[in-house]
Design a protein around this motif. Structure first.
Motif, mmCIF file in Angstrom:
data_model
loop_
_atom_site.group_PDB
_atom_site.id
_atom_site.type_symbol
_atom_site.label_atom_id
_atom_site.label_comp_id
_atom_site.label_asym_id
_atom_site.label_seq_id
_atom_site.Cartn_x
_atom_site.Cartn_y
_atom_site.Cartn_z
ATOM 1 N N PRO A 66 0.828 -1.205 0.000
ATOM 2 C CA PRO A 66 0.000 0.000 0.000
ATOM 3 C C PRO A 66 0.862 1.254 0.000
ATOM 4 O O PRO A 66 1.976 1.256 0.518
ATOM 5 N N CYS A 67 0.363 2.292 -0.612
ATOM 6 C CA CYS A 67 1.054 3.578 -0.593
ATOM 7 C C CYS A 67 0.012 4.675 -0.425
ATOM 8 O O CYS A 67 -1.152 4.497 -0.793
ATOM 9 N N ILE A 68 0.447 5.767 0.144
ATOM 10 C CA ILE A 68 -0.455 6.888 0.366
ATOM 11 C C ILE A 68 -0.293 7.851 -0.803
ATOM 12 O O ILE A 68 0.817 8.286 -1.113
ATOM 13 N N ILE A 69 -1.399 8.164 -1.438
ATOM 14 C CA ILE A 69 -1.392 9.101 -2.553
ATOM 15 C C ILE A 69 -1.996 10.396 -2.033
ATOM 16 O O ILE A 69 -3.200 10.475 -1.796
ATOM 17 N N GLU A 70 -1.133 11.397 -1.830
ATOM 18 C CA GLU A 70 -1.582 12.638 -1.208
ATOM 19 C C GLU A 70 -2.188 13.620 -2.206
ATOM 20 O O GLU A 70 -3.200 14.236 -1.928
ATOM 21 N N ASN A 71 -1.561 13.800 -3.317
ATOM 22 C CA ASN A 71 -2.035 14.761 -4.318
ATOM 23 C C ASN A 71 -2.695 14.005 -5.465
ATOM 24 O O ASN A 71 -2.093 13.782 -6.500
ATOM 25 N N ARG A 72 -3.930 13.643 -5.268
ATOM 26 C CA ARG A 72 -4.642 12.831 -6.252
ATOM 27 C C ARG A 72 -5.042 13.640 -7.484
ATOM 28 O O ARG A 72 -5.422 14.791 -7.371
ATOM 29 N N VAL A 73 -4.970 12.987 -8.631
ATOM 30 C CA VAL A 73 -5.483 13.527 -9.886
ATOM 31 C C VAL A 73 -6.200 12.379 -10.589
ATOM 32 O O VAL A 73 -5.988 11.214 -10.278
ATOM 33 N N SER A 74 -7.031 12.712 -11.538
ATOM 34 C CA SER A 74 -7.707 11.659 -12.285
ATOM 35 C C SER A 74 -7.110 11.588 -13.679
ATOM 36 O O SER A 74 -6.526 12.551 -14.177
ATOM 37 N N PHE A 75 -7.252 10.440 -14.292
ATOM 38 C CA PHE A 75 -6.787 10.240 -15.661
ATOM 39 C C PHE A 75 -7.643 9.158 -16.301
ATOM 40 O O PHE A 75 -8.362 8.443 -15.630
ATOM 41 N N SER A 76 -7.538 9.063 -17.597
ATOM 42 C CA SER A 76 -8.321 8.061 -18.329
ATOM 43 C C SER A 76 -7.474 6.827 -18.568
ATOM 44 O O SER A 76 -6.266 6.906 -18.751
ATOM 45 N N LEU A 77 -8.143 5.699 -18.569
ATOM 46 C CA LEU A 77 -7.489 4.423 -18.791
ATOM 47 C C LEU A 77 -8.445 3.557 -19.599
ATOM 48 O O LEU A 77 -9.661 3.612 -19.383
ATOM 49 N N ASN A 78 -7.919 2.802 -20.506
ATOM 50 C CA ASN A 78 -8.728 1.903 -21.308
ATOM 51 C C ASN A 78 -9.486 0.957 -20.388
ATOM 52 O O ASN A 78 -8.927 0.409 -19.439
ATOM 53 N N ARG A 79 -10.757 0.730 -20.646
ATOM 54 C CA ARG A 79 -11.609 -0.105 -19.799
ATOM 55 C C ARG A 79 -11.044 -1.516 -19.663
ATOM 56 O O ARG A 79 -11.051 -2.093 -18.581
ATOM 57 N N GLU A 80 -10.542 -2.087 -20.750
ATOM 58 C CA GLU A 80 -10.002 -3.441 -20.698
ATOM 59 C C GLU A 80 -8.800 -3.522 -19.772
ATOM 60 O O GLU A 80 -8.660 -4.474 -19.012
#
Length: 131
Positions: A66-80
């Motif tokens: 596990p890792c802590i993600i402090e500065n989250r952002v969103s991005f797109s990823l292929n559904r598959e």
């Protein structure tokens, strides 16, 4: 007849091979799996696929921590691709979040290929216009 779990594992493995640029595997008489490389179009540069065989303990230490993600952002990823990641985590019965798993995969990729990426950046860096 293969079980549903075996069919699912085979489909996941096939999807991973597709994403790595390899054709579905062939099995020989001794049940040894031999992946086939795809033939590339003449105009495309040949891309070397670097593979390293690691044991499951090393994989777990590298990707399933596990890792802590402090500065989250969103991005797109292929559904598959996203479904493959979800199936991997589900089938491994991992308690790690999907975000942490993707973060670990990307960090390992950047770490492993930092020299190659650095060389590419240096090669493509524009020369200063004013000396």
């Amino acid at each position: 007849m293969p079980t549903i779990e075996e069919q699912r594992n085979k489909a996941i493995a096939e999807q991973i091979r597709k994403m790595a640029g390899m054709e579905p595997e062939e099995t020989s008489q001794s049940n040894t799996v031999i992946p086939k490389q795809k033939t590339e179009k003449p105009k495309e540069k040949a891309q070397e696929i670097v593979s390293q065989i690691v044991d499951f303990e090393t994989y777990t230490e590298t990707f399933l921590n596990p890792c802590i993600i402090e500065n989250r952002v969103s991005f797109s990823l292929n559904r598959e691709t996203l479904d493959v990641f979800r199936h991997i985590l589900h089938d491994l019965r991992s308690k790690i979040t999907l975000s942490a798993y993707i973060e670990n995969v990307l960090r390992e990729h950047l770490s492993r290929h930092k020299d190659t990426i650095g060389k590419g950046i240096e090669k493509n860096r524009r020369k200063p216009i004013i000396p």
